[in-house]
Enzyme design. Structure first.
Site, PDB file in Angstrom:
ATOM      1  N   GLY A 133      10.523   3.207   7.051  1.00 28.70           N
ATOM      2  CA  GLY A 133       9.107   3.403   7.339  1.00 28.70           C
ATOM      3  C   GLY A 133       8.439   2.183   7.933  1.00 28.70           C
ATOM      4  N   LYS A 147      -4.452  -4.234   9.423  1.00 28.60           N
ATOM      5  CA  LYS A 147      -3.215  -3.873  10.133  1.00 28.60           C
ATOM      6  C   LYS A 147      -2.896  -4.918  11.194  1.00 28.60           C
ATOM      7  CE  LYS A 147      -0.875   0.030  12.400  1.00 28.60           C
ATOM      8  NZ  LYS A 147       0.303  -0.057  11.521  1.00 28.60           N
ATOM      9  N   ARG A 155       0.821  -1.213   0.000  1.00 26.46           N
ATOM     10  CA  ARG A 155       0.000   0.000   0.000  1.00 26.46           C
ATOM     11  C   ARG A 155       0.856   1.263   0.000  1.00 26.46           C
ATOM     12  NH1 ARG A 155      -2.944  -3.299   3.543  1.00 26.46           N
ATOM     13  NH2 ARG A 155      -5.102  -3.694   2.922  1.00 26.46           N
ATOM     14  N   HIS A 193      -7.374   1.920  13.018  1.00 25.57           N
ATOM     15  CA  HIS A 193      -6.819   1.576  11.711  1.00 25.57           C
ATOM     16  C   HIS A 193      -7.688   0.524  11.016  1.00 25.57           C
ATOM     17  CE1 HIS A 193      -3.027   3.529  12.926  1.00 25.57           C
ATOM     18  NE2 HIS A 193      -2.751   3.558  11.634  1.00 25.57           N
TER      19      HIS A 193
END
Length: 270
Positions: free
Chosen positions: A103, A164, A17, A160
């Site tokens: 990240g 996740k 994503r 979220h």
């Protein structure tokens, strides 16, 4: 007059994503461009054009599993892959002296230690959230804690999408760390959810509540409750590109910097 050359960015974890969002952002960037898009050796997307996969026009940068070649030819690396890949990324970046933006969320303490060690040789930006707005949330939370922390009941809410895997989110964990450090508290003061018959709330408690539902990109709220009023500091991500824009900004920040471990506060000058 010739135009300055663009920063060449190698993207690791390019088919996920976040990878797709970064490919899209780089397609319109005036400062940076995508030089390589790396996926795992077992990926079904190997050889596919990363632009088409990301929903934009063909960009001629096909998915590859050659991590070393990607790092070697880049000015900076952005890694949004997996925990299992982190060591390989750091090793390649050190070997070729390339700065890297990490990240990946939910790193273990050992992996965070590895970032510290690697940062003695290369520049690294590591943040649980690359969004410019979320980093402003971090700063506002610190300010609010200094002003109201000792007179408030504090709670964190983390929402979220249902896919996740880590909970609480890296952003919620960072908010917790900011509150603990600012207020001089420890992990013993943290409560994850509540159920059953409990004793009355301790005044130094910090509650964390996690929702995983639907397709929410990421919502975070920090609450400061007093008997007379309530402060709510909220950030809601409406497009995954907000994280991609911050990541590319961080990569551009790193180029030419001396080795060190930087966060988004440093990138944004907060």
């Amino acid at each position: 007059m010739s135009q300055p050359s663009k920063t060449q960015i190698a993207l690791i974890g390019a088919s996920g994503r976040m990878g797709r969002a970064i490919v899209s952002v780089l397609s319109t960037s005036v400062k940076s461009t995508l030089s390589s898009s790396v996926v795992s050796q077992s990926s079904v997307f190997l050889g596919m054009d990363s632009g088409l996969h990301s929903g934009i026009k063909q960009n001629g940068v096909n998915f590859s599993s050659d991590l070393e070649a990607a790092v070697r030819s880049a000015d900076c690396v952005i890694d949004f892959s997996t925990h299992q890949n982190l060591d390989f990324t750091l090793k390649a970046c050190i070997q070729y002296q390339k700065p890297v933006v990490i990240g990946i969320t939910g790193l273990t303490e050992l992996q965070k230690d590895a970032l510290q060690v690697a940062s003695k040789e290369i520049g690294i930006v590591y943040s649980p959230n690359m969004s410019i707005g979320v980093n402003l949330l971090f700063k506002l939370t610190e300010i609010a804690a200094k002003v109201m922390g000792e007179i408030s009941d504090i709670e964190i809410q983390d929402i979220h999408h249902r896919h996740k895997k880590d909970a609480p989110s890296g952003t919620a964990e960072k908010l917790k760390s900011i509150l603990l450090e600012t207020l001089g508290r420890t992990s013993k003061n943290v409560v994850h959810g509540r159920h059953g018959i409990l004793k009355e709330r301790d005044s130094k408690e910090i509650g964390i509540h996690t929702f995983r539902a639907g397709e929410v990109i990421g919502d975070h709220t920090v609450y400061f409750f007093t008997p007379e009023e309530r402060i709510e500091i909220t950030h809601k991500a409406q497009d995954r590109k907000t994280f991609a824009v911050g990541s590319v900004h961080a990569a551009e920040f790193l180029v030419g910097r001396k080795p060190g471990l930087y966060d988004m506060f440093a990138v944004l000058g907060l």
